[in-house]
Design a protein around this motif. Structure first.
Motif, mmCIF file in Angstrom:
data_model
loop_
_atom_site.group_PDB
_atom_site.id
_atom_site.type_symbol
_atom_site.label_atom_id
_atom_site.label_comp_id
_atom_site.label_asym_id
_atom_site.label_seq_id
_atom_site.Cartn_x
_atom_site.Cartn_y
_atom_site.Cartn_z
ATOM 1 N N GLY A 83 23.407 -50.847 5.352
ATOM 2 C CA GLY A 83 24.178 -51.237 4.164
ATOM 3 C C GLY A 83 24.628 -52.687 4.219
ATOM 4 O O GLY A 83 24.654 -53.378 3.190
ATOM 5 N N GLY A 84 24.970 -53.151 5.409
ATOM 6 C CA GLY A 84 25.354 -54.563 5.575
ATOM 7 C C GLY A 84 24.198 -55.480 5.245
ATOM 8 O O GLY A 84 24.369 -56.514 4.590
ATOM 9 N N ARG A 85 22.993 -55.079 5.660
ATOM 10 C CA ARG A 85 21.808 -55.904 5.355
ATOM 11 C C ARG A 85 21.458 -55.859 3.873
ATOM 12 O O ARG A 85 20.881 -56.814 3.348
ATOM 13 C CB ARG A 85 20.631 -55.508 6.244
ATOM 14 C CG ARG A 85 20.817 -56.067 7.673
ATOM 15 C CD ARG A 85 19.766 -55.596 8.638
ATOM 16 N NE ARG A 85 18.441 -56.134 8.414
ATOM 17 C CZ ARG A 85 17.960 -57.258 8.972
ATOM 18 N NH1 ARG A 85 18.714 -57.984 9.775
ATOM 19 N NH2 ARG A 85 16.721 -57.644 8.744
ATOM 20 N N VAL A 86 21.817 -54.776 3.195
ATOM 21 C CA VAL A 86 21.640 -54.750 1.737
ATOM 22 C C VAL A 86 22.572 -55.788 1.091
ATOM 23 O O VAL A 86 22.157 -56.539 0.201
ATOM 24 C CB VAL A 86 21.904 -53.340 1.161
ATOM 25 C CG1 VAL A 86 21.929 -53.372 -0.364
ATOM 26 C CG2 VAL A 86 20.851 -52.350 1.644
ATOM 27 N N LEU A 87 23.814 -55.862 1.569
ATOM 28 C CA LEU A 87 24.735 -56.877 1.031
ATOM 29 C C LEU A 87 24.222 -58.287 1.315
ATOM 30 O O LEU A 87 24.356 -59.173 0.472
ATOM 31 C CB LEU A 87 26.139 -56.719 1.627
ATOM 32 C CG LEU A 87 26.947 -55.476 1.255
ATOM 33 C CD1 LEU A 87 28.370 -55.599 1.805
ATOM 34 C CD2 LEU A 87 27.006 -55.263 -0.252
ATOM 35 N N LEU A 88 23.631 -58.509 2.520
ATOM 36 C CA LEU A 88 23.126 -59.847 2.862
ATOM 37 C C LEU A 88 21.928 -60.227 1.996
ATOM 38 O O LEU A 88 21.790 -61.375 1.595
ATOM 39 C CB LEU A 88 22.692 -59.925 4.332
ATOM 40 C CG LEU A 88 23.706 -59.686 5.449
ATOM 41 C CD1 LEU A 88 23.116 -60.163 6.783
ATOM 42 C CD2 LEU A 88 25.027 -60.377 5.205
ATOM 43 N N GLY A 89 21.032 -59.275 1.754
ATOM 44 C CA GLY A 89 19.791 -59.571 1.039
ATOM 45 C C GLY A 89 18.682 -59.946 1.994
ATOM 46 O O GLY A 89 18.894 -60.109 3.196
ATOM 47 N N ALA A 90 17.468 -60.112 1.471
ATOM 48 C CA ALA A 90 16.290 -60.415 2.284
ATOM 49 C C ALA A 90 16.471 -61.727 3.045
ATOM 50 O O ALA A 90 17.165 -62.635 2.584
ATOM 51 C CB ALA A 90 15.057 -60.484 1.391
ATOM 52 N N THR A 91 15.809 -61.793 4.228
ATOM 53 C CA THR A 91 15.907 -62.968 5.102
ATOM 54 C C THR A 91 15.597 -64.264 4.355
ATOM 55 O O THR A 91 16.312 -65.255 4.492
ATOM 56 C CB THR A 91 14.911 -62.819 6.271
ATOM 57 O OG1 THR A 91 15.141 -61.554 6.895
ATOM 58 C CG2 THR A 91 15.055 -63.929 7.287
ATOM 59 N N LYS A 92 14.492 -64.240 3.594
ATOM 60 C CA LYS A 92 14.088 -65.439 2.842
ATOM 61 C C LYS A 92 14.804 -65.450 1.493
ATOM 62 O O LYS A 92 14.575 -64.554 0.664
ATOM 63 C CB LYS A 92 12.575 -65.405 2.572
ATOM 64 C CG LYS A 92 11.736 -65.552 3.821
ATOM 65 C CD LYS A 92 10.260 -65.734 3.434
ATOM 66 C CE LYS A 92 9.402 -66.002 4.637
ATOM 67 N NZ LYS A 92 8.506 -64.905 4.988
ATOM 68 N N PRO A 93 15.632 -66.446 1.247
ATOM 69 C CA PRO A 93 16.375 -66.484 -0.021
ATOM 70 C C PRO A 93 15.470 -66.425 -1.248
ATOM 71 O O PRO A 93 15.890 -65.931 -2.295
ATOM 72 C CB PRO A 93 17.132 -67.819 0.054
ATOM 73 C CG PRO A 93 17.286 -68.067 1.516
ATOM 74 C CD PRO A 93 16.027 -67.540 2.149
ATOM 75 N N SER A 94 14.214 -66.884 -1.105
ATOM 76 C CA SER A 94 13.299 -66.817 -2.257
ATOM 77 C C SER A 94 12.966 -65.370 -2.616
ATOM 78 O O SER A 94 12.506 -65.083 -3.719
ATOM 79 C CB SER A 94 12.009 -67.579 -1.945
ATOM 80 O OG SER A 94 11.386 -67.029 -0.795
ATOM 81 N N GLU A 95 13.204 -64.444 -1.662
ATOM 82 C CA GLU A 95 12.914 -63.029 -1.904
ATOM 83 C C GLU A 95 14.173 -62.178 -2.012
ATOM 84 O O GLU A 95 14.088 -60.973 -2.249
ATOM 85 C CB GLU A 95 12.037 -62.483 -0.751
ATOM 86 C CG GLU A 95 10.668 -63.124 -0.725
ATOM 87 C CD GLU A 95 9.909 -62.861 0.583
ATOM 88 O OE1 GLU A 95 10.400 -62.103 1.443
ATOM 89 O OE2 GLU A 95 8.820 -63.443 0.727
ATOM 90 N N SER A 96 15.344 -62.775 -1.811
ATOM 91 C CA SER A 96 16.559 -61.953 -1.835
ATOM 92 C C SER A 96 17.059 -61.797 -3.261
ATOM 93 O O SER A 96 17.098 -62.751 -4.044
ATOM 94 C CB SER A 96 17.625 -62.510 -0.886
ATOM 95 O OG SER A 96 17.655 -63.902 -0.860
#
Ligand code: GTP
Ligand code: MG
Length: 149
Positions: A83-96
């Motif tokens: 769930g924390g990684r869902v809040l962060l979003g994908a590693t590459k900002p172009s894909e988050s």
């Protein structure tokens, strides 16, 4: 309950995004168990990212991550690692995705403002690495409003 290690990277601190990032974890219902501002040593950061030591971006990553203070945190909650990684979003900002921290707040993978553990096992390892002194044990008054049982 499950725990994860979340870190606001030096760019997040420099850009004044600390409150914004913490607010998203608080609003979700996760409970903070530890937090400190630290300027990590090269050795400490190399151990944190030891899995990536053969990547070509590793030297740049270590330079970036030791360039200023980071905010080291432990957050607690059911499913908080994923769930924390869902809040962060994908590693590459172009894909988050928009709505995520990285999707909303950054552009470059080499300046992606936050870190989150990728599995329960690595979370426990990272918590021990960053908080050898231990974390706070406390009961949130919101608990019965966040969880059915
Ligand atoms: P963390 O939460 O920081 O561990 O990110 P992650 O789990 O989403 O990705 P990973 O562990 O694979 O990579 C760790 C960090 O290395 C990333 O967050 C980026 O800051 C950096 N990184 C990953 N891939 C690249 C890349 O291709 N180029 C550069 N410059 N940095 C990268
Ligand atoms: Mg990672």
């Amino acid at each position: 309950r499950e725990r994860t290690y979340i870190m606001i990277k030096p760019d997040g601190v420099q850009r004044g995004l600390v409150g914004e990032i913490i607010a998203r974890f608080e609003r979700k219902g996760y409970k903070m168990a530890a937090m400190k501002l630290v300027k990590p040593s090269t050795e400490h950061m190399e151990e944190h990212y030891a899995d990536l030591k053969d990547k070509k971006f590793f030297p740049g990553l270590i330079k970036y991550m030791t360039s200023g203070p980071v905010v080291a945190m432990v957050w607690v909650g059911d499913g908080v690692v994923a769930g924390g990684r869902v809040l962060l979003g994908a590693t590459k900002p172009s894909e988050s995705a928009p709505g995520t921290i990285r999707g909303d707040l950054c552009i470059d993978v080499g300046r992606n403002v936050c870190h989150g553990s990728d599995a329960v096992e690595s979370a426990e390892k990272e918590i021990a690495h960053w908080f050898p002194e231990g974390v706070a044990e406390w009961t949130s008054h919101s608990e019965s409003w966040v969880y059915e049982a």
